[in-house]
Design a protein around this motif. Structure first.
Motif, PDB file in Angstrom:
ATOM      1  N   LEU A 169       0.643  -1.336  -0.062  1.00 35.27           N
ATOM      2  CA  LEU A 169      -0.100   0.344  -0.231  1.00 35.27           C
ATOM      3  C   LEU A 169       0.840   1.400   0.128  1.00 35.27           C
ATOM      4  O   LEU A 169       0.317   2.053   0.042  1.00 35.27           O
ATOM      5  CB  LEU A 169      -1.042   0.334   1.322  1.00 35.27           C
ATOM      6  CG  LEU A 169      -2.019  -2.063   1.130  1.00 35.27           C
ATOM      7  CD1 LEU A 169      -2.630  -1.575   2.651  1.00 35.27           C
ATOM      8  CD2 LEU A 169      -2.897  -1.180  -0.252  1.00 35.27           C
ATOM      9  N   TYR A 170       2.312   1.334  -0.120  1.00 34.80           N
ATOM     10  CA  TYR A 170       3.109   2.465  -0.006  1.00 34.80           C
ATOM     11  C   TYR A 170       3.089   3.103   0.883  1.00 34.80           C
ATOM     12  O   TYR A 170       2.534   4.160   0.284  1.00 34.80           O
ATOM     13  CB  TYR A 170       3.450   3.066  -1.108  1.00 34.80           C
ATOM     14  CG  TYR A 170       4.291   3.497  -2.071  1.00 34.80           C
ATOM     15  CD1 TYR A 170       5.993   3.158  -1.478  1.00 34.80           C
ATOM     16  CD2 TYR A 170       3.888   4.878  -1.540  1.00 34.80           C
ATOM     17  CE1 TYR A 170       6.619   3.939  -2.056  1.00 34.80           C
ATOM     18  CE2 TYR A 170       5.811   5.731  -1.775  1.00 34.80           C
ATOM     19  CZ  TYR A 170       6.605   5.491  -2.151  1.00 34.80           C
ATOM     20  OH  TYR A 170       8.074   6.228  -2.231  1.00 34.80           O
ATOM     21  N   ARG A 171       2.851   2.643   2.308  1.00 33.11           N
ATOM     22  CA  ARG A 171       2.613   3.821   2.901  1.00 33.11           C
ATOM     23  C   ARG A 171       3.494   2.550   4.390  1.00 33.11           C
ATOM     24  O   ARG A 171       4.392   1.652   3.990  1.00 33.11           O
ATOM     25  CB  ARG A 171       1.255   3.335   4.078  1.00 33.11           C
ATOM     26  CG  ARG A 171       0.590   2.040   4.133  1.00 33.11           C
ATOM     27  CD  ARG A 171      -0.547   1.842   4.731  1.00 33.11           C
ATOM     28  NE  ARG A 171      -0.989   1.016   5.164  1.00 33.11           N
ATOM     29  CZ  ARG A 171      -2.506   0.711   5.567  1.00 33.11           C
ATOM     30  NH1 ARG A 171      -3.137   2.191   5.975  1.00 33.11           N
ATOM     31  NH2 ARG A 171      -2.783  -0.619   6.003  1.00 33.11           N
ATOM     32  N   GLY A 172       4.009   4.101   5.270  1.00 32.03           N
ATOM     33  CA  GLY A 172       4.828   3.807   7.209  1.00 32.03           C
ATOM     34  C   GLY A 172       4.737   4.650   7.592  1.00 32.03           C
ATOM     35  O   GLY A 172       3.666   5.571   7.271  1.00 32.03           O
ATOM     36  N   ILE A 173       4.666   4.283   9.062  1.00 31.24           N
ATOM     37  CA  ILE A 173       5.242   5.299   9.850  1.00 31.24           C
ATOM     38  C   ILE A 173       6.403   5.237  10.365  1.00 31.24           C
ATOM     39  O   ILE A 173       7.009   4.238  11.006  1.00 31.24           O
ATOM     40  CB  ILE A 173       3.864   4.244  10.919  1.00 31.24           C
ATOM     41  CG1 ILE A 173       4.128   5.765  12.016  1.00 31.24           C
ATOM     42  CG2 ILE A 173       3.900   3.533  11.415  1.00 31.24           C
ATOM     43  CD1 ILE A 173       2.421   6.305  13.213  1.00 31.24           C
ATOM     44  N   ALA A 174       6.921   6.048  10.884  1.00 34.40           N
ATOM     45  CA  ALA A 174       7.638   6.432  11.598  1.00 34.40           C
ATOM     46  C   ALA A 174       8.032   6.953  13.293  1.00 34.40           C
ATOM     47  O   ALA A 174       7.384   7.929  13.187  1.00 34.40           O
ATOM     48  CB  ALA A 174       8.883   7.641  10.632  1.00 34.40           C
ATOM     49  N   PHE A 175       8.576   5.521  13.688  1.00 31.93           N
ATOM     50  CA  PHE A 175       8.418   6.432  15.267  1.00 31.93           C
ATOM     51  C   PHE A 175       9.964   7.120  15.968  1.00 31.93           C
ATOM     52  O   PHE A 175      10.978   6.020  15.031  1.00 31.93           O
ATOM     53  CB  PHE A 175       8.180   4.964  16.349  1.00 31.93           C
ATOM     54  CG  PHE A 175       6.691   4.750  16.465  1.00 31.93           C
ATOM     55  CD1 PHE A 175       5.653   5.560  16.289  1.00 31.93           C
ATOM     56  CD2 PHE A 175       6.794   3.590  15.057  1.00 31.93           C
ATOM     57  CE1 PHE A 175       4.257   5.204  16.513  1.00 31.93           C
ATOM     58  CE2 PHE A 175       5.287   3.081  15.123  1.00 31.93           C
ATOM     59  CZ  PHE A 175       3.954   3.890  15.573  1.00 31.93           C
ATOM     60  N   ALA A 176      10.050   8.130  16.738  1.00 32.56           N
ATOM     61  CA  ALA A 176      11.379   8.672  17.303  1.00 32.56           C
ATOM     62  C   ALA A 176      10.961   8.609  19.015  1.00 32.56           C
ATOM     63  O   ALA A 176       9.871   8.143  19.363  1.00 32.56           O
ATOM     64  CB  ALA A 176      11.302  10.046  16.761  1.00 32.56           C
ATOM     65  N   GLY A 177      11.786   7.932  19.158  1.00 30.63           N
ATOM     66  CA  GLY A 177      11.583   7.416  20.963  1.00 30.63           C
ATOM     67  C   GLY A 177      13.199   6.915  21.220  1.00 30.63           C
ATOM     68  O   GLY A 177      14.565   6.952  21.113  1.00 30.63           O
ATOM     69  N   THR A 178      13.130   6.221  22.543  1.00 30.43           N
ATOM     70  CA  THR A 178      13.999   5.234  22.465  1.00 30.43           C
ATOM     71  C   THR A 178      14.049   4.032  22.775  1.00 30.43           C
ATOM     72  O   THR A 178      13.233   3.208  22.680  1.00 30.43           O
ATOM     73  CB  THR A 178      14.896   6.219  24.624  1.00 30.43           C
ATOM     74  OG1 THR A 178      13.162   5.767  25.071  1.00 30.43           O
ATOM     75  CG2 THR A 178      15.082   8.019  24.378  1.00 30.43           C
ATOM     76  N   ALA A 179      15.538   3.242  23.101  1.00 29.86           N
ATOM     77  CA  ALA A 179      15.079   1.742  23.306  1.00 29.86           C
ATOM     78  C   ALA A 179      16.103   1.838  24.439  1.00 29.86           C
ATOM     79  O   ALA A 179      16.834   1.800  24.647  1.00 29.86           O
ATOM     80  CB  ALA A 179      15.810   1.035  22.176  1.00 29.86           C
ATOM     81  N   GLU A 180      15.207   1.034  25.195  1.00 32.72           N
ATOM     82  CA  GLU A 180      16.264   0.141  26.597  1.00 32.72           C
ATOM     83  C   GLU A 180      16.021  -1.262  26.381  1.00 32.72           C
ATOM     84  O   GLU A 180      15.307  -2.199  25.853  1.00 32.72           O
ATOM     85  CB  GLU A 180      14.817   0.394  27.189  1.00 32.72           C
ATOM     86  CG  GLU A 180      15.533  -0.522  29.079  1.00 32.72           C
ATOM     87  CD  GLU A 180      14.400   0.127  30.037  1.00 32.72           C
ATOM     88  OE1 GLU A 180      14.700   0.045  31.813  1.00 32.72           O
ATOM     89  OE2 GLU A 180      13.500   0.782  29.919  1.00 32.72           O
TER      90      GLU A 180
END
Length: 133
Positions: free
Chosen positions: A71-82
């Motif tokens: 479907l040529y769509r996406g979601i980009a998340f910014a954050g932290t990884a523990e």
């Protein structure tokens, strides 16, 4: 939001970005999260001794990207990884298929990354939109 949650859940893989030991962005393909709490917390499995884990221990800032190619769509998340080594979460997200990577869920090289999103941007139909988490 259900539309985005569905996109996340249907993928086999996602992409984790972090800052490497030389200060440059680096991205790895990861198996899709084993657990998530809404669109805020994502739990992924990986190798404790990997370079990404070592980099995240130094600088936990990260990005997580999910892409629906059809479907040529996406979601980009910014954050932290523990980096989580707690046995209860390791047991919770363990899957029988993990035996191809680890001896068992007590393997010291098996750990869980908890990614906590602070912002997100959804891409669809050649436009992008900030998502309130």
């Amino acid at each position: 939001m259900n539309n985005i949650a569905s996109l996340v859940d249907r993928q086999d893989v996602c992409f984790l970005s972090f800052i490497d030991e030389n200060g440059f962005p680096s991205t790895r393909t990861m198996l899709n999260p084993r657990k998530r709490n809404g669109l805020k917390e994502f739990y992924l499995t990986t190798n404790t001794k990997s370079k990404k884990v070592q980099a995240l221990l130094t600088n936990p800032k990260a990005g997580l990207y999910f892409y629906d190619r059809a479907l040529y769509r996406g979601i980009a998340f910014a954050g932290t990884a523990e980096v989580l080594r707690d046995q209860s979460i390791k047991d919770e997200v363990w899957r029988d298929m993990d035996i191809i990577f680890y001896e068992n869920n007590y393997d010291p090289d098996y750990c869980v990354l908890k990614f906590t999103a602070v912002s997100a941007r959804f891409y669809q139909n050649y436009t992008s939109t900030d998502i309130v988490l």
